[in-house]
Design a protein around this motif. Structure first.
Motif, PDB file in Angstrom:
ATOM      1  N   SER A   1     108.332 -20.516 -60.792  1.00 15.50           N
ATOM      2  CA  SER A   1     108.919 -21.830 -60.155  1.00 15.50           C
ATOM      3  C   SER A   1     110.289 -21.880 -60.183  1.00 15.50           C
ATOM      4  O   SER A   1     111.043 -22.446 -59.166  1.00 15.50           O
ATOM      5  CB  SER A   1     108.211 -23.117 -61.196  1.00 15.50           C
ATOM      6  OG  SER A   1     108.391 -22.827 -62.463  1.00 15.50           O
ATOM      7  N   ALA A   2     110.933 -21.111 -61.225  1.00 21.31           N
ATOM      8  CA  ALA A   2     112.334 -21.316 -61.298  1.00 21.31           C
ATOM      9  C   ALA A   2     113.218 -20.544 -60.173  1.00 21.31           C
ATOM     10  O   ALA A   2     114.387 -20.451 -60.033  1.00 21.31           O
ATOM     11  CB  ALA A   2     112.982 -21.063 -62.546  1.00 21.31           C
ATOM     12  N   ARG A   3     112.446 -19.352 -59.824  1.00 20.91           N
ATOM     13  CA  ARG A   3     112.899 -18.442 -58.695  1.00 20.91           C
ATOM     14  C   ARG A   3     114.257 -17.625 -59.368  1.00 20.91           C
ATOM     15  O   ARG A   3     115.155 -17.483 -58.689  1.00 20.91           O
ATOM     16  CB  ARG A   3     113.356 -19.192 -57.434  1.00 20.91           C
ATOM     17  CG  ARG A   3     112.181 -20.153 -56.921  1.00 20.91           C
ATOM     18  CD  ARG A   3     110.855 -19.400 -56.571  1.00 20.91           C
ATOM     19  NE  ARG A   3     110.934 -18.258 -55.615  1.00 20.91           N
ATOM     20  CZ  ARG A   3     109.919 -17.617 -55.325  1.00 20.91           C
ATOM     21  NH1 ARG A   3     108.866 -17.656 -56.030  1.00 20.91           N
ATOM     22  NH2 ARG A   3     110.100 -16.539 -54.561  1.00 20.91           N
ATOM     23  N   GLN A   4     114.415 -17.489 -60.630  1.00 21.80           N
ATOM     24  CA  GLN A   4     115.305 -16.788 -60.955  1.00 21.80           C
ATOM     25  C   GLN A   4     115.300 -15.326 -60.580  1.00 21.80           C
ATOM     26  O   GLN A   4     114.285 -14.816 -60.464  1.00 21.80           O
ATOM     27  CB  GLN A   4     115.393 -16.865 -62.682  1.00 21.80           C
ATOM     28  CG  GLN A   4     115.709 -18.296 -63.120  1.00 21.80           C
ATOM     29  CD  GLN A   4     115.507 -18.522 -64.407  1.00 21.80           C
ATOM     30  OE1 GLN A   4     114.967 -17.278 -65.040  1.00 21.80           O
ATOM     31  NE2 GLN A   4     115.920 -19.347 -65.237  1.00 21.80           N
ATOM     32  N   LEU A   5     116.655 -14.766 -60.232  1.00 22.27           N
ATOM     33  CA  LEU A   5     116.422 -13.454 -60.013  1.00 22.27           C
ATOM     34  C   LEU A   5     116.709 -12.151 -61.389  1.00 22.27           C
ATOM     35  O   LEU A   5     117.270 -12.646 -62.239  1.00 22.27           O
ATOM     36  CB  LEU A   5     118.027 -13.221 -59.152  1.00 22.27           C
ATOM     37  CG  LEU A   5     117.851 -13.778 -57.654  1.00 22.27           C
ATOM     38  CD1 LEU A   5     119.314 -13.677 -57.058  1.00 22.27           C
ATOM     39  CD2 LEU A   5     116.757 -12.858 -56.874  1.00 22.27           C
TER      40      LEU A   5
ATOM     41  N   SER B   1     109.108 -12.285 -54.454  1.00 17.82           N
ATOM     42  CA  SER B   1     109.716 -12.038 -53.478  1.00 17.82           C
ATOM     43  C   SER B   1     110.818 -10.984 -53.941  1.00 17.82           C
ATOM     44  O   SER B   1     111.266 -10.814 -54.976  1.00 17.82           O
ATOM     45  CB  SER B   1     110.923 -13.284 -53.024  1.00 17.82           C
ATOM     46  OG  SER B   1     109.927 -14.117 -52.417  1.00 17.82           O
TER      47      SER B   1
ATOM     48  N   SER C   1     112.578 -11.988 -57.542  1.00 13.55           N
ATOM     49  CA  SER C   1     112.563 -13.710 -57.976  1.00 13.55           C
ATOM     50  C   SER C   1     110.970 -13.995 -57.946  1.00 13.55           C
ATOM     51  O   SER C   1     110.125 -13.659 -56.998  1.00 13.55           O
ATOM     52  CB  SER C   1     112.998 -14.405 -57.127  1.00 13.55           C
ATOM     53  OG  SER C   1     112.648 -14.752 -55.874  1.00 13.55           O
TER      54      SER C   1
END
Lengths: 112, 117
Positions: free
Chosen positions: A96-100, A32, A93
């Motif tokens: 699975s952790a969706r870190q930026l 994303s 991002s």
């Protein structure tokens, strides 16, 4: 790994000028994409986002289109205002952790 | 919208002392908070991911014994810089993840400017 490259600043424009801030990315999977804005003395605020290819995010006159073929997410605005003066960050991002992961930021100054 | 606060906004300390920075989500619960470091005219670098009720996950190169993170409640995470040195001077920013409709949206605090003399 993931990375974001954005246009180096500072960028100085006159009021009502057209704005483009380039952003390209490298990522695994299907990230994303985001643009954040940081006004002086404040935290980051989400400006717009796009979650899949060809999506267009828009807010407050700003737009950016998720281009998978060019791995880009350029920010545009047709007519900037003095109040748009801020630092703009492109980010992605994924996983699975969706870190930026952030780009380096672009300082925009709009003169009256 | 969701609001995240940080305290203090600025802190100046002597070398060798410890400094605690608080990050609070004011109107939502956050099981996950993130701590970033921002150098002048540079981007935000993720330091660690703070999970409520469990140990934080640190990024490569970040000393977990130097940057202690505690996430004791769903609205509060703290970052303690232990035995601070001048090279720790930086702008520290936290964010909290809102797990609602916008699952992957993070809301950012205003940042804390740390200066170590």
């Amino acid at each position: 790994g993931n990375s974001v490259t954005q246009m180096e600043g500072p960028v100085t424009l006159s009021e009502e000028a057209f704005l483009t801030i380039n952003c390209t990315y490298t990522a695994t999977g299907y990230p994303s994409l985001f643009w954040y804005v940081q006004y002086p003395g404040e935290g980051l605020q989400l400006l717009l986002k796009a979650t899949k290819a060809d999506d267009k995010g828009s807010n407050k006159g700003f737009e950016a289109t998720y281009r998978k073929e060019t791995t880009s997410f350029h920010l545009e605005k047709g007519s900037v205002q003095v109040s748009d003066s801020a630092v703009y960050f492109c980010a992605l991002s994924s996983g699975s952790a969706r870190q930026l992961t952030f780009g380096s930021g672009t300082q925009l100054t709009v003169l009256p | 919208g969701a609001v995240v606060s940080q305290h203090p906004s600025r802190v100046i300390c002597k070398s060798g002392t410890s400094v605690k920075i608080e990050c609070r989500s004011l109107d939502f619960q956050a099981t996950t908070m993130f701590w970033y470091r921002q150098f002048p005219k540079q981007s935000l670098m993720l330091m660690a991911t703070s999970n409520e009720g469990s140990k934080a996950t640190y990024e490569q190169g970040v000393e977990k014994d130097k940057f202690l993170i505690n996430h004791a409640s769903l609205t509060l995470s703290t970052l303690t810089v232990t035995s601070a040195h001048p090279e720790d001077s930086s702008f520290y920013i936290c964010s909290a993840r809102y797990t609602g409709v916008f699952y992957n949206e993070q809301f950012f605090g205003p940042g804390t400017r740390l200066t170590v003399l």
